[in-house]
Design a protein around this motif. Structure first.
Motif, PDB file in Angstrom:
ATOM      1  N   PRO A 124       1.115  -1.110  -0.017  1.00  0.00           N
ATOM      2  CA  PRO A 124      -0.189   0.119   0.000  1.00  0.00           C
ATOM      3  C   PRO A 124       0.662   1.448   0.504  1.00  0.00           C
ATOM      4  O   PRO A 124       1.923   1.242   0.808  1.00  0.00           O
ATOM      5  CB  PRO A 124      -0.909  -0.381   1.496  1.00  0.00           C
ATOM      6  CG  PRO A 124      -0.216  -1.228   1.772  1.00  0.00           C
ATOM      7  CD  PRO A 124       0.719  -2.197   1.297  1.00  0.00           C
ATOM      8  N   ARG A 125       0.500   2.194  -0.767  1.00  0.00           N
ATOM      9  CA  ARG A 125       0.815   3.258  -0.423  1.00  0.00           C
ATOM     10  C   ARG A 125       0.813   4.242   0.486  1.00  0.00           C
ATOM     11  O   ARG A 125       0.077   4.434   1.643  1.00  0.00           O
ATOM     12  CB  ARG A 125       0.045   4.831  -1.419  1.00  0.00           C
ATOM     13  CG  ARG A 125       0.038   4.650  -2.972  1.00  0.00           C
ATOM     14  CD  ARG A 125      -0.756   5.219  -3.634  1.00  0.00           C
ATOM     15  NE  ARG A 125      -0.218   5.333  -4.673  1.00  0.00           N
ATOM     16  CZ  ARG A 125       0.286   5.906  -5.706  1.00  0.00           C
ATOM     17  NH1 ARG A 125       1.638   6.293  -5.458  1.00  0.00           N
ATOM     18  NH2 ARG A 125       0.855   5.361  -7.271  1.00  0.00           N
ATOM     19  N   PRO A 126       1.474   4.740   1.277  1.00  0.00           N
ATOM     20  CA  PRO A 126       1.861   4.895   2.399  1.00  0.00           C
ATOM     21  C   PRO A 126       0.805   6.280   3.265  1.00  0.00           C
ATOM     22  O   PRO A 126       0.221   7.055   2.089  1.00  0.00           O
ATOM     23  CB  PRO A 126       2.763   5.732   2.502  1.00  0.00           C
ATOM     24  CG  PRO A 126       4.035   5.672   1.729  1.00  0.00           C
ATOM     25  CD  PRO A 126       3.157   4.717   0.309  1.00  0.00           C
ATOM     26  N   ILE A 127      -0.271   6.003   4.368  1.00  0.00           N
ATOM     27  CA  ILE A 127      -0.880   7.162   4.207  1.00  0.00           C
ATOM     28  C   ILE A 127      -1.375   7.932   5.377  1.00  0.00           C
ATOM     29  O   ILE A 127      -1.850   9.082   5.639  1.00  0.00           O
ATOM     30  CB  ILE A 127      -2.121   6.135   4.887  1.00  0.00           C
ATOM     31  CG1 ILE A 127      -1.515   5.807   6.451  1.00  0.00           C
ATOM     32  CG2 ILE A 127      -2.434   5.132   3.874  1.00  0.00           C
ATOM     33  CD1 ILE A 127      -3.368   5.107   6.495  1.00  0.00           C
ATOM     34  N   GLY A 128       0.496   8.050   4.990  1.00  0.00           N
ATOM     35  CA  GLY A 128       1.048   9.660   5.848  1.00  0.00           C
ATOM     36  C   GLY A 128       2.495   9.536   5.240  1.00  0.00           C
ATOM     37  O   GLY A 128       3.214   9.441   4.562  1.00  0.00           O
ATOM     38  N   PRO A 129       3.256  11.161   5.963  1.00  0.00           N
ATOM     39  CA  PRO A 129       4.648  11.869   5.780  1.00  0.00           C
ATOM     40  C   PRO A 129       4.931  10.464   6.262  1.00  0.00           C
ATOM     41  O   PRO A 129       6.221  10.917   7.449  1.00  0.00           O
ATOM     42  CB  PRO A 129       4.176  12.868   6.609  1.00  0.00           C
ATOM     43  CG  PRO A 129       3.745  12.618   7.212  1.00  0.00           C
ATOM     44  CD  PRO A 129       2.394  11.704   6.962  1.00  0.00           C
ATOM     45  N   TYR A 130       4.763   9.380   5.187  1.00  0.00           N
ATOM     46  CA  TYR A 130       6.590   8.087   5.728  1.00  0.00           C
ATOM     47  C   TYR A 130       6.547   7.756   4.197  1.00  0.00           C
ATOM     48  O   TYR A 130       5.897   7.445   3.845  1.00  0.00           O
ATOM     49  CB  TYR A 130       6.113   7.119   6.929  1.00  0.00           C
ATOM     50  CG  TYR A 130       4.919   6.483   6.731  1.00  0.00           C
ATOM     51  CD1 TYR A 130       4.920   5.116   5.980  1.00  0.00           C
ATOM     52  CD2 TYR A 130       3.456   7.451   7.267  1.00  0.00           C
ATOM     53  CE1 TYR A 130       3.849   4.944   5.937  1.00  0.00           C
ATOM     54  CE2 TYR A 130       2.511   6.631   7.048  1.00  0.00           C
ATOM     55  CZ  TYR A 130       2.574   5.048   6.407  1.00  0.00           C
ATOM     56  OH  TYR A 130       1.363   4.715   6.180  1.00  0.00           O
ATOM     57  N   SER A 131       8.236   6.857   4.228  1.00  0.00           N
ATOM     58  CA  SER A 131       8.502   5.343   3.499  1.00  0.00           C
ATOM     59  C   SER A 131       7.989   4.474   3.679  1.00  0.00           C
ATOM     60  O   SER A 131       7.526   3.854   4.348  1.00  0.00           O
ATOM     61  CB  SER A 131       9.019   5.882   2.834  1.00  0.00           C
ATOM     62  OG  SER A 131       9.919   7.166   2.938  1.00  0.00           O
ATOM     63  N   GLN A 132       7.733   3.265   2.903  1.00  0.00           N
ATOM     64  CA  GLN A 132       6.969   2.185   3.275  1.00  0.00           C
ATOM     65  C   GLN A 132       8.596   1.047   3.862  1.00  0.00           C
ATOM     66  O   GLN A 132       7.940   0.708   4.947  1.00  0.00           O
ATOM     67  CB  GLN A 132       7.136   1.166   1.740  1.00  0.00           C
ATOM     68  CG  GLN A 132       5.127   1.617   1.470  1.00  0.00           C
ATOM     69  CD  GLN A 132       5.431   1.254   0.111  1.00  0.00           C
ATOM     70  OE1 GLN A 132       6.662   0.910  -1.121  1.00  0.00           O
ATOM     71  NE2 GLN A 132       4.530   0.426  -0.741  1.00  0.00           N
ATOM     72  N   GLY A 133       9.275   1.659   3.712  1.00  0.00           N
ATOM     73  CA  GLY A 133      10.676   1.465   4.230  1.00  0.00           C
ATOM     74  C   GLY A 133      11.817   2.309   3.580  1.00  0.00           C
ATOM     75  O   GLY A 133      12.039   3.570   2.553  1.00  0.00           O
ATOM     76  N   ILE A 134      13.246   1.645   4.311  1.00  0.00           N
ATOM     77  CA  ILE A 134      14.028   2.528   4.213  1.00  0.00           C
ATOM     78  C   ILE A 134      15.242   1.288   3.969  1.00  0.00           C
ATOM     79  O   ILE A 134      15.486   1.101   5.187  1.00  0.00           O
ATOM     80  CB  ILE A 134      14.610   3.896   5.138  1.00  0.00           C
ATOM     81  CG1 ILE A 134      13.690   4.826   5.131  1.00  0.00           C
ATOM     82  CG2 ILE A 134      15.414   4.021   5.321  1.00  0.00           C
ATOM     83  CD1 ILE A 134      13.704   6.296   4.314  1.00  0.00           C
ATOM     84  N   VAL A 135      16.024   1.663   3.392  1.00  0.00           N
ATOM     85  CA  VAL A 135      17.652   0.980   3.026  1.00  0.00           C
ATOM     86  C   VAL A 135      18.263   2.122   4.057  1.00  0.00           C
ATOM     87  O   VAL A 135      18.884   2.344   3.516  1.00  0.00           O
ATOM     88  CB  VAL A 135      18.163   0.421   2.195  1.00  0.00           C
ATOM     89  CG1 VAL A 135      19.438  -0.051   1.795  1.00  0.00           C
ATOM     90  CG2 VAL A 135      16.798  -0.829   1.342  1.00  0.00           C
ATOM     91  N   ALA A 136      18.911   1.404   4.792  1.00  0.00           N
ATOM     92  CA  ALA A 136      20.228   2.354   4.906  1.00  0.00           C
ATOM     93  C   ALA A 136      21.521   1.366   5.107  1.00  0.00           C
ATOM     94  O   ALA A 136      21.054   0.644   7.016  1.00  0.00           O
ATOM     95  CB  ALA A 136      19.746   2.844   7.145  1.00  0.00           C
ATOM     96  N   GLY A 137      22.523   0.685   5.055  1.00  0.00           N
ATOM     97  CA  GLY A 137      23.791   0.548   4.890  1.00  0.00           C
ATOM     98  C   GLY A 137      22.980  -1.657   4.386  1.00  0.00           C
ATOM     99  O   GLY A 137      22.406  -1.092   3.544  1.00  0.00           O
ATOM    100  N   CYS A 138      23.351  -2.108   5.660  1.00  0.00           N
ATOM    101  CA  CYS A 138      22.854  -3.341   5.214  1.00  0.00           C
ATOM    102  C   CYS A 138      21.797  -3.600   6.101  1.00  0.00           C
ATOM    103  O   CYS A 138      21.069  -4.797   6.055  1.00  0.00           O
ATOM    104  CB  CYS A 138      23.517  -4.571   6.577  1.00  0.00           C
ATOM    105  SG  CYS A 138      25.044  -4.272   5.375  1.00  0.00           S
TER     106      CYS A 138
END
Length: 128
Positions: free
Chosen positions: A11-25
């Motif tokens: 689903p598309r985010p329903i607010g000001p956030y991302s589905q996820g974040i990749v940070a390094g590993c």
């Protein structure tokens, strides 16, 4: 350095956030509620249907960056009714059959859109 994750399979985010974040590993997957990514609507029906939808959303997000459910190291689950814990566990165990991640389950008074479950996850996807 961080990379924003977006996939049409979740689903598309329903607010000001991302589905996820990749940070390094690491992959940090935002809390997923039982929204069908095709309709943008909350899944009707049984609690088990909503649990499956949440797990499928998490699976879609981790797979979009080349990972799998086996890469998830920590899950946090929010239930509006801890009485649903047994039913939740039955479905959850189908997705995490061997070497399940660390997990926390808490009962909460309310969740976005009045749903009865939300789940977030952290994965480790470095290949050595």
């Amino acid at each position: 350095m961080k990379k924003i994750i977006y996939t049409e399979r979740a689903p598309r985010p329903i607010g000001p956030y991302s589905q996820g974040i990749v940070a390094g590993c690491y992959v940090f997957i935002s809390g997923q509620i039982p929204i069908d990514p095709l309709t943008g609507k909350i899944v009707d029906g049984e609690f088990s249907d909503r649990v499956v939808r949440v797990l499928e959303n998490i699976k879609a997000i981790i797979e979009s960056v080349g990972g799998s459910l086996n890469d998830i190291v920590k899950v946090t689950v929010f239930l509006r009714d801890i009485g649903m814990f047994q039913q939740f566990n039955e479905i959850y165990s189908r997705y995490f059959k061997e070497d399940p991640p660390a997990r926390t389950v808490v009962e909460v008074s309310n969740l976005p859109r009045g749903v009865d479950i939300e789940m977030e996850a952290i994965a480790y996807i470095c290949r050595e």
